[in-house]
Design a protein around this motif. Structure first.
Motif, PDB file in Angstrom:
ATOM      1  N   LYS A  83     136.858  95.290 -19.424  1.00 53.01           N
ATOM      2  CA  LYS A  83     136.152  95.082 -20.690  1.00 53.01           C
ATOM      3  C   LYS A  83     135.057  94.030 -20.530  1.00 53.01           C
ATOM      4  O   LYS A  83     133.925  94.233 -20.977  1.00 53.01           O
ATOM      5  N   SER A  84     135.368  92.928 -19.882  1.00 53.17           N
ATOM      6  CA  SER A  84     134.364  91.881 -19.659  1.00 53.17           C
ATOM      7  C   SER A  84     133.206  92.408 -18.827  1.00 53.17           C
ATOM      8  O   SER A  84     132.042  92.109 -19.105  1.00 53.17           O
ATOM      9  N   TYR A  85     133.530  93.179 -17.811  1.00 54.77           N
ATOM     10  CA  TYR A  85     132.493  93.760 -16.955  1.00 54.77           C
ATOM     11  C   TYR A  85     131.563  94.667 -17.764  1.00 54.77           C
ATOM     12  O   TYR A  85     130.337  94.586 -17.643  1.00 54.77           O
ATOM     13  N   LEU A  86     132.145  95.529 -18.582  1.00 50.65           N
ATOM     14  CA  LEU A  86     131.345  96.468 -19.369  1.00 50.65           C
ATOM     15  C   LEU A  86     130.423  95.728 -20.337  1.00 50.65           C
ATOM     16  O   LEU A  86     129.223  96.020 -20.415  1.00 50.65           O
ATOM     17  N   PHE A  87     130.973  94.758 -21.054  1.00 51.12           N
ATOM     18  CA  PHE A  87     130.161  94.038 -22.031  1.00 51.12           C
ATOM     19  C   PHE A  87     129.103  93.168 -21.352  1.00 51.12           C
ATOM     20  O   PHE A  87     127.975  93.072 -21.839  1.00 51.12           O
ATOM     21  N   ALA A  88     129.437  92.563 -20.231  1.00 53.78           N
ATOM     22  CA  ALA A  88     128.445  91.766 -19.497  1.00 53.78           C
ATOM     23  C   ALA A  88     127.324  92.666 -18.978  1.00 53.78           C
ATOM     24  O   ALA A  88     126.147  92.284 -18.998  1.00 53.78           O
ATOM     25  N   SER A  89     127.679  93.848 -18.535  1.00 51.77           N
ATOM     26  CA  SER A  89     126.668  94.790 -18.047  1.00 51.77           C
ATOM     27  C   SER A  89     125.714  95.195 -19.164  1.00 51.77           C
ATOM     28  O   SER A  89     124.496  95.263 -18.959  1.00 51.77           O
ATOM     29  N   ILE A  90     126.254  95.456 -20.336  1.00 52.12           N
ATOM     30  CA  ILE A  90     125.407  95.832 -21.469  1.00 52.12           C
ATOM     31  C   ILE A  90     124.550  94.648 -21.906  1.00 52.12           C
ATOM     32  O   ILE A  90     123.365  94.814 -22.228  1.00 52.12           O
ATOM     33  N   ARG A 121     130.648 101.619  -5.809  1.00 53.44           N
ATOM     34  CA  ARG A 121     130.255 100.248  -5.451  1.00 53.44           C
ATOM     35  C   ARG A 121     130.803  99.206  -6.422  1.00 53.44           C
ATOM     36  O   ARG A 121     130.481  98.024  -6.315  1.00 53.44           O
ATOM     37  N   LEU A 122     131.599  99.639  -7.344  1.00 58.33           N
ATOM     38  CA  LEU A 122     132.081  98.787  -8.421  1.00 58.33           C
ATOM     39  C   LEU A 122     132.855  97.584  -7.885  1.00 58.33           C
ATOM     40  O   LEU A 122     133.799  97.726  -7.123  1.00 58.33           O
ATOM     41  N   GLU A 123     132.397  96.400  -8.282  1.00 55.99           N
ATOM     42  CA  GLU A 123     133.085  95.155  -7.928  1.00 55.99           C
ATOM     43  C   GLU A 123     133.337  94.382  -9.214  1.00 55.99           C
ATOM     44  O   GLU A 123     132.421  93.807  -9.785  1.00 55.99           O
ATOM     45  N   ILE A 124     134.562  94.414  -9.652  1.00 56.72           N
ATOM     46  CA  ILE A 124     134.923  93.738 -10.893  1.00 56.72           C
ATOM     47  C   ILE A 124     135.815  92.554 -10.553  1.00 56.72           C
ATOM     48  O   ILE A 124     136.876  92.722  -9.962  1.00 56.72           O
ATOM     49  N   THR A 125     135.347  91.364 -10.924  1.00 52.40           N
ATOM     50  CA  THR A 125     136.125  90.153 -10.651  1.00 52.40           C
ATOM     51  C   THR A 125     136.829  89.649 -11.911  1.00 52.40           C
ATOM     52  O   THR A 125     137.612  88.719 -11.839  1.00 52.40           O
ATOM     53  N   SER A 126     136.506  90.246 -13.035  1.00 58.48           N
ATOM     54  CA  SER A 126     137.162  89.884 -14.295  1.00 58.48           C
ATOM     55  C   SER A 126     137.831  91.147 -14.833  1.00 58.48           C
ATOM     56  O   SER A 126     138.145  92.049 -14.083  1.00 58.48           O
ATOM     57  N   MET A 169     146.162 102.707 -20.741  1.00 58.90           N
ATOM     58  CA  MET A 169     146.168 102.898 -19.298  1.00 58.90           C
ATOM     59  C   MET A 169     146.056 101.548 -18.599  1.00 58.90           C
ATOM     60  O   MET A 169     145.437 100.636 -19.122  1.00 58.90           O
ATOM     61  N   ASP A 170     146.608 101.494 -17.423  1.00 56.64           N
ATOM     62  CA  ASP A 170     146.569 100.290 -16.602  1.00 56.64           C
ATOM     63  C   ASP A 170     145.134 100.015 -16.144  1.00 56.64           C
ATOM     64  O   ASP A 170     144.426 100.927 -15.707  1.00 56.64           O
ATOM     65  N   GLU A 171     144.715  98.761 -16.258  1.00 53.16           N
ATOM     66  CA  GLU A 171     143.334  98.410 -15.915  1.00 53.16           C
ATOM     67  C   GLU A 171     143.003  98.682 -14.449  1.00 53.16           C
ATOM     68  O   GLU A 171     141.923  99.164 -14.132  1.00 53.16           O
ATOM     69  N   LYS A 172     143.923  98.387 -13.554  1.00 54.61           N
ATOM     70  CA  LYS A 172     143.686  98.656 -12.131  1.00 54.61           C
ATOM     71  C   LYS A 172     143.485 100.155 -11.908  1.00 54.61           C
ATOM     72  O   LYS A 172     142.617 100.567 -11.149  1.00 54.61           O
ATOM     73  N   TYR A 173     144.265 100.958 -12.593  1.00 60.23           N
ATOM     74  CA  TYR A 173     144.121 102.412 -12.503  1.00 60.23           C
ATOM     75  C   TYR A 173     142.734 102.841 -12.984  1.00 60.23           C
ATOM     76  O   TYR A 173     142.091 103.698 -12.363  1.00 60.23           O
ATOM     77  N   LEU A 174     142.274 102.249 -14.076  1.00 60.75           N
ATOM     78  CA  LEU A 174     140.954 102.589 -14.611  1.00 60.75           C
ATOM     79  C   LEU A 174     139.847 102.197 -13.633  1.00 60.75           C
ATOM     80  O   LEU A 174     138.930 102.990 -13.373  1.00 60.75           O
ATOM     81  N   ILE A 175     139.932 101.004 -13.096  1.00 64.30           N
ATOM     82  CA  ILE A 175     138.908 100.539 -12.155  1.00 64.30           C
ATOM     83  C   ILE A 175     138.902 101.411 -10.905  1.00 64.30           C
ATOM     84  O   ILE A 175     137.840 101.845 -10.439  1.00 64.30           O
ATOM     85  N   ASP A 176     140.080 101.691 -10.371  1.00 60.70           N
ATOM     86  CA  ASP A 176     140.164 102.566  -9.195  1.00 60.70           C
ATOM     87  C   ASP A 176     139.629 103.958  -9.514  1.00 60.70           C
ATOM     88  O   ASP A 176     138.941 104.574  -8.702  1.00 60.70           O
TER      89      ASP A 176
END
Length: 90
Positions: A68-75, A60-65, A1-8
């Motif tokens: 995957k990077s967001y998820l791992f950084a959050s963990i 409220r999700l704000e992903i600048t990367s 799936m497209d990453e933008k689609y997933l984030i949205d």
């Protein structure tokens, strides 16, 4: 799936997208958390708590990367916070 689609989709509480992200990343996020906290149950709790937070606060999700990077950084951050909190308790 497209990453933008997933984030949205995560921002809009799209259950199909959420389920996909959860299923796709859950085991690798748990393995990553285990590298920080060692205990498997604690690692799974951290990841599950993160996904609950993601579902509730996804708007409220704000992903600048990348996602995957967001998820791992959050963990990573949750694991570090857990370790700091446990160190204070001792």
């Amino acid at each position: 799936m497209d990453e933008k689609y997933l984030i949205d989709g995560l921002r809009n509480n799209n259950k199909v997208v959420f389920d996909f992200v959860f299923t796709y990343y859950y085991s690798s996020l748990c393995a990553y958390a285990r590298r920080w906290v060692i205990d498997e149950d604690t690692a799974e709790d951290l990841v599950q708590d993160f996904f609950v937070h993601l579902w509730i606060e996804g708007h409220r999700l704000e992903i600048t990367s990348s996602l995957k990077s967001y998820l791992f950084a959050s963990i990573r951050n949750r694991s570090i916070n857990y370790l700091k909190h446990n160190q204070v308790k001792k």
